[in-house]
Design a protein around this motif. Structure first.
Motif, mmCIF file in Angstrom:
data_model
loop_
_atom_site.group_PDB
_atom_site.id
_atom_site.type_symbol
_atom_site.label_atom_id
_atom_site.label_comp_id
_atom_site.label_asym_id
_atom_site.label_seq_id
_atom_site.Cartn_x
_atom_site.Cartn_y
_atom_site.Cartn_z
ATOM 1 N N GLU A 70 -12.021 12.344 -8.247
ATOM 2 C CA GLU A 70 -11.233 12.035 -8.668
ATOM 3 C C GLU A 70 -9.969 11.545 -7.889
ATOM 4 O O GLU A 70 -9.411 12.048 -6.513
ATOM 5 C CB GLU A 70 -10.974 12.835 -9.543
ATOM 6 N N PRO A 71 -9.007 10.170 -7.794
ATOM 7 C CA PRO A 71 -7.501 10.909 -7.398
ATOM 8 C C PRO A 71 -6.929 11.279 -8.047
ATOM 9 O O PRO A 71 -6.922 11.246 -9.193
ATOM 10 C CB PRO A 71 -7.278 9.086 -7.814
ATOM 11 N N ALA A 72 -5.975 11.738 -6.720
ATOM 12 C CA ALA A 72 -5.265 13.053 -7.646
ATOM 13 C C ALA A 72 -4.569 12.924 -8.454
ATOM 14 O O ALA A 72 -3.599 11.387 -9.263
ATOM 15 C CB ALA A 72 -4.287 13.058 -6.415
ATOM 16 N N ALA A 73 -4.043 13.731 -9.779
ATOM 17 C CA ALA A 73 -3.927 13.390 -10.748
ATOM 18 C C ALA A 73 -1.788 12.602 -11.246
ATOM 19 O O ALA A 73 -2.104 12.322 -11.602
ATOM 20 C CB ALA A 73 -3.713 14.699 -11.373
ATOM 21 N N SER A 74 -1.254 13.509 -9.588
ATOM 22 C CA SER A 74 0.163 12.818 -9.753
ATOM 23 C C SER A 74 -0.373 13.128 -8.444
ATOM 24 O O SER A 74 0.757 13.560 -7.652
ATOM 25 C CB SER A 74 0.798 14.077 -10.436
ATOM 26 N N PRO A 75 -0.234 11.496 -7.679
ATOM 27 C CA PRO A 75 0.107 11.554 -6.728
ATOM 28 C C PRO A 75 1.551 11.305 -5.923
ATOM 29 O O PRO A 75 2.844 11.219 -7.212
ATOM 30 C CB PRO A 75 -0.545 9.700 -6.527
ATOM 31 N N GLU A 76 1.193 11.299 -4.974
ATOM 32 C CA GLU A 76 2.526 11.798 -3.890
ATOM 33 C C GLU A 76 2.568 10.875 -2.737
ATOM 34 O O GLU A 76 2.297 10.799 -2.819
ATOM 35 C CB GLU A 76 2.489 13.397 -3.436
ATOM 36 N N ARG A 77 4.169 10.420 -2.325
ATOM 37 C CA ARG A 77 4.718 9.794 -1.591
ATOM 38 C C ARG A 77 4.206 11.015 -0.468
ATOM 39 O O ARG A 77 5.560 11.866 0.009
ATOM 40 C CB ARG A 77 5.718 9.092 -1.895
ATOM 41 N N VAL A 78 3.690 10.591 0.666
ATOM 42 C CA VAL A 78 3.745 11.872 2.039
ATOM 43 C C VAL A 78 3.958 10.766 2.932
ATOM 44 O O VAL A 78 2.813 9.631 3.879
ATOM 45 C CB VAL A 78 1.901 12.387 1.554
ATOM 46 N N VAL A 79 5.188 11.430 3.943
ATOM 47 C CA VAL A 79 4.170 10.755 5.255
ATOM 48 C C VAL A 79 3.959 11.845 5.960
ATOM 49 O O VAL A 79 4.220 12.615 6.455
ATOM 50 C CB VAL A 79 6.475 10.925 5.399
ATOM 51 N N LEU B 234 -6.112 11.538 2.557
ATOM 52 C CA LEU B 234 -4.770 11.154 1.673
ATOM 53 C C LEU B 234 -4.841 10.041 0.763
ATOM 54 O O LEU B 234 -4.766 10.182 -0.848
ATOM 55 C CB LEU B 234 -3.554 11.458 1.851
ATOM 56 N N GLY B 235 -4.759 9.466 1.466
ATOM 57 C CA GLY B 235 -5.622 7.787 0.919
ATOM 58 C C GLY B 235 -6.022 7.554 -0.560
ATOM 59 O O GLY B 235 -5.784 6.995 -0.601
ATOM 60 N N HIS B 236 -7.662 8.384 0.168
ATOM 61 C CA HIS B 236 -8.425 7.984 -0.816
ATOM 62 C C HIS B 236 -8.325 9.290 -1.870
ATOM 63 O O HIS B 236 -9.029 8.848 -2.847
ATOM 64 C CB HIS B 236 -10.158 9.390 0.235
ATOM 65 N N LEU B 237 -7.316 10.037 -1.855
ATOM 66 C CA LEU B 237 -7.077 10.916 -2.944
ATOM 67 C C LEU B 237 -5.464 9.856 -3.845
ATOM 68 O O LEU B 237 -5.704 10.490 -4.559
ATOM 69 C CB LEU B 237 -6.582 11.854 -2.619
ATOM 70 N N GLY B 238 -5.526 8.457 -3.948
ATOM 71 C CA GLY B 238 -4.480 8.238 -4.284
ATOM 72 C C GLY B 238 -2.887 8.212 -4.068
ATOM 73 O O GLY B 238 -2.474 7.948 -4.856
ATOM 74 N N HIS B 239 -3.335 9.371 -3.271
ATOM 75 C CA HIS B 239 -1.234 9.751 -2.635
ATOM 76 C C HIS B 239 -0.995 8.560 -1.671
ATOM 77 O O HIS B 239 -1.803 7.227 -1.050
ATOM 78 C CB HIS B 239 -1.864 10.732 -1.692
ATOM 79 N N ASP B 240 0.583 8.318 -2.042
ATOM 80 C CA ASP B 240 0.646 6.866 -1.414
ATOM 81 C C ASP B 240 1.480 7.327 0.194
ATOM 82 O O ASP B 240 2.184 7.880 0.699
ATOM 83 C CB ASP B 240 1.875 6.456 -1.787
ATOM 84 N N VAL B 241 0.343 6.737 1.262
ATOM 85 C CA VAL B 241 0.569 7.750 2.244
ATOM 86 C C VAL B 241 1.125 6.685 2.754
ATOM 87 O O VAL B 241 1.647 5.806 3.500
ATOM 88 C CB VAL B 241 -0.529 7.206 3.503
ATOM 89 N N VAL B 242 2.567 7.165 3.767
ATOM 90 C CA VAL B 242 3.507 6.361 4.423
ATOM 91 C C VAL B 242 3.137 6.831 6.140
ATOM 92 O O VAL B 242 3.548 8.040 6.679
ATOM 93 C CB VAL B 242 5.229 6.384 4.516
ATOM 94 N N ARG B 243 2.585 6.041 6.779
ATOM 95 C CA ARG B 243 2.243 6.669 8.359
ATOM 96 C C ARG B 243 3.947 5.935 9.470
ATOM 97 O O ARG B 243 4.270 5.456 8.992
ATOM 98 C CB ARG B 243 1.225 6.434 9.233
#
Length: 587
Positions: free
Chosen positions: A104-113, A143-152
């Motif tokens: 399941e995607p994360a309940a509260s997605p974060e923006r992760v750098v 992280l992306g697969h869990l629905g987080h907004d990943v900033v590389r």
RNA sequence: GCCCCCGUAGCUCAGCGGAUAGAGCACCGGCCUCCGGAGCCGGGAGCGCAGGUUCGAGUCCUGCCGGGGGCGCCA
């Protein structure tokens, strides 16, 4: 669909809450059952009751009859749980039907750098960059697969005093010659030539110093030459990334120079906050808890006595940028363990300055060194650092040799053979790197990582390829299965029947997938996903040995096992994919 | 000198405060007319040392020993 463990934990939680709200069930995998809850022991202490009584009370209060076929108190107060086969069957069917395999995607997605890789312009990428790049890449994928907004972010070293000499060297040999050298990836040759001129020639040294000043003052011609160096280096890095198979692109490059304009503001704001101290001519901040060899407070130098900015200023500017502009709530630094103190100091200064508000977490994802067989830092025979491309090429070539030795490459055409050798070789290197606890140093050993036995990339790829082979054979036996295709077999999830112990073990293994990813992400440790996949692969081989699929005793069993095995292949392929490792159809 | 990380089987590594510390490799012994033997089953062998906290310590704390790294204008 919540995972099996999560569901059990939830039910137990309500039971524990009746005794003391908020007490932890401490659910763990068990070697005496499927799971065990250890929470009763700790709770007994707090309640002043006998552990066994507490455990019994938990069992009495818990509603588990639809999930478990056996729940019993054991030993000093453990609660052993054996899930019912019907529940396993139900859950595996649900998982097989789900295109996300129950993740399941994360309940509260974060923006992760995630900042990782960070090679230096006009310098060769070496094994030191391998871990950062590979670990960072895996974290981004998970992280992306869990629905987080990943900033590389690729914090490329594209600024600083060495650029004076690099630009002068470029001017000396001419841009064309320089470009020719850089574009074939001879960054070491270029750098060393510049270095030796710098060391041997005082006039060159003086020109270099003046060039640094020109660069910093934004002289157009100097900047143009600087861009030549940067652009061609990045083109080269992209080739290495392509070979490695990582997600980084030009768009992810945010070099040190990006932060130049923010540096005066960093210093000014630190000063305004009253944190700045002038010491021996340098502008410093003294974060609490750090001392030098004399026991004196250790400074973080933000502006050097010559007026230039230290790298700490850049790192602080990064933090502000990521919080204020990128609006990230989580910052991951995939940087070697030796830089731990520097990063901790930067984090502390950022907190003191109020640049890291509550709700923003920052983490140094530290990793150890790559060691040679002699347990010292991996180097070439000549004592120089190993070029990353050379290492990758050798991996592919060794993988090709291994395939030829096994005679398994006979039915592959040249193109596929090459592709598979690439997948195996690169996969072996990545898996070896990712499967060890990242904070430890690890010993680089070709023979072990490329072995098809044991906890290796090729072993996992092989387990996957074997399953695919079943489907190829099934297709020639029965075209209907072929028409169904691989992924659509999952729609036959309702065919899954858990009957034998091996099927049950495989089913339970599959059901651990989601939590394996969550654990790996939570700890920023790809090795946890590796360990899960390896365990699943060994469970599968045991199953495979004892449970004929194509030769199953009856058609229903055959369909069930095909669906079970198909789900296994999907987990292996997707799991390896989250690690940045390919899973070839055959090998 | 101070700080950080690491120390688990012969080797390479897992072990989220819980029961008898797990794998792989290597070694020894079994299995197999084997859907890919690149296999399956079994065996021996281990928590650096000493204290402490805890009902319970490989795991947490302290000290020591051993290895690696860091410690003011490189990044």
């Amino acid at each position: 669909m919540p995972g099996v463990a999560a569901l059990l934990s939830e039910r137990l939680q309500s039971a524990f809450d009746t005794l003391m709200p908020g007490s932890d069930p401490v659910l763990r995998p068990s070697d005496r059952a499927d799971f065990q809850a250890n929470g009763a022991l700790a709770l007994a202490k707090r309640l002043g009751r006998r552990p066994v009584e507490v455990a019994q009370a938990v069992v009495a209060a818990a509603r588990l009859d639809d999930l478990c076929e056996r729940v019993e108190v054991s030993g000093p107060g453990f609660v052993n749980l054996v899930v019912s086969t019907a529940f396993v069957q139900r859950s595996v069917r649900t998982m097989a039907e789900d295109h996300r395999l129950g993740v399941e995607p994360a309940a509260s997605p974060e923006r992760v750098v995630v900042t990782y890789s960070h090679p230096n312009v006009a310098k060769e990428m070496h094994v030191g960059h391998l871990r950062s790049t590979v670990i960072g890449d895996a974290l981004c994928r998970m992280l992306g697969h869990l629905g987080h907004d990943v900033v590389r972010e690729n914090h490329v070293g594209d600024w600083g005093t060495p650029f004076g000499m690099l630009i002068e060297h470029l001017a000396d040999i001419g841009e064309e010659a320089a470009v020719a050298e850089l574009s074939v990836g001879d960054l070491t040759g270029f750098y060393q030539a510049a270095r030796s001129s710098f060391d041997a020639d005082d006039a060159f040294k003086e020109r270099s110093r003046r060039r640094v000043v020109l660069l910093q003052s934004g002289d157009p011609d100097t900047l143009r030459m600087w861009r030549v160096l940067v652009e061609h280096s990045i083109t080269y890095f992209d080739e290495v990334y392509a070979k490695l198979g990582v997600l980084l692109t030009d768009d992810d490059v945010k070099g040190e120079s990006f932060y130049n304009s923010m540096l005066p503001g960093v210093v000014a704001d630190l000063d305004a906050a009253g944190l700045l101290v002038k010491d021996e001519g340098a502008l410093c901040v003294f974060p609490r808890g750090f001392t030098n060899r004399e026991g004196d407070p250790l400074p973080l130098i933000v502006q050097k006595s010559d007026g230039g900015f230290g790298y700490a200023a850049t790192d602080l500017a990064c933090i502000r940028d990521r919080v204020d502009s990128v609006r990230a709530t989580r910052l991951l630094y995939v940087v070697g363990a030796p830089q731990s103190q520097h990063l901790q100091m930067c984090f502390e200064v950022a907190r003191m300055a109020g640049w890291l508000p509550d709700g923003v977490t920052v983490e140094h994802v530290a990793f150890g060194s790559v060691l040679g067989a002699d347990h010292r830092m991996l180097r070439t025979r000549a004592g120089t650092s190993v070029k990353l491309v050379d290492l990758l090429d050798e991996a592919v070539s060794r993988a090709a040799d291994a395939m030829a030795e096994r005679g398994r490459d006979a039915d592959l055409d040249a193109e596929e053979r090459h592709a598979v050798a690439h997948a195996l070789g690169i996969g072996a290197v990545k898996y070896a790197d990712l499967s060890t606890d990242r904070v430890r140093d690890y010993v680089f050993d070709w023979d072990r990582m490329l072995s098809f036995e044991g906890d290796t990339g090729p072993y996992l790829q092989y387990a996957h390829a074997r399953i695919k082979s079943i489907f190829r054979r099934a297709a020639s036996d029965a075209p209907t299965v072929a028409e169904a295709g691989t992924h659509e077999v999952a729609e036959q999830a309702s065919a899954i029947v858990i009957a034998t112990p091996e099927e049950r073990a495989l089913g339970l293994g599959l059901l651990g997938y989601a939590s394996a990813i969550q654990d790996a992400v939570e700890a920023s440790s790809p090795s946890k996903l590796c360990a899960y996949l390896y365990g699943l692969a060994t469970t599968f081989t045991t199953f495979y040995e004892r449970c004929p699929v194509l030769r199953a005793p009856d058609e229903a069993t055959r369909r069930s096992r095909l669906a079970l095995v198909e789900t296994t292949a999907r987990v292996l392929a997707e799991g390896l994919g989250l690690l940045g490792i390919e899973a070839p159809e055959r090998m």
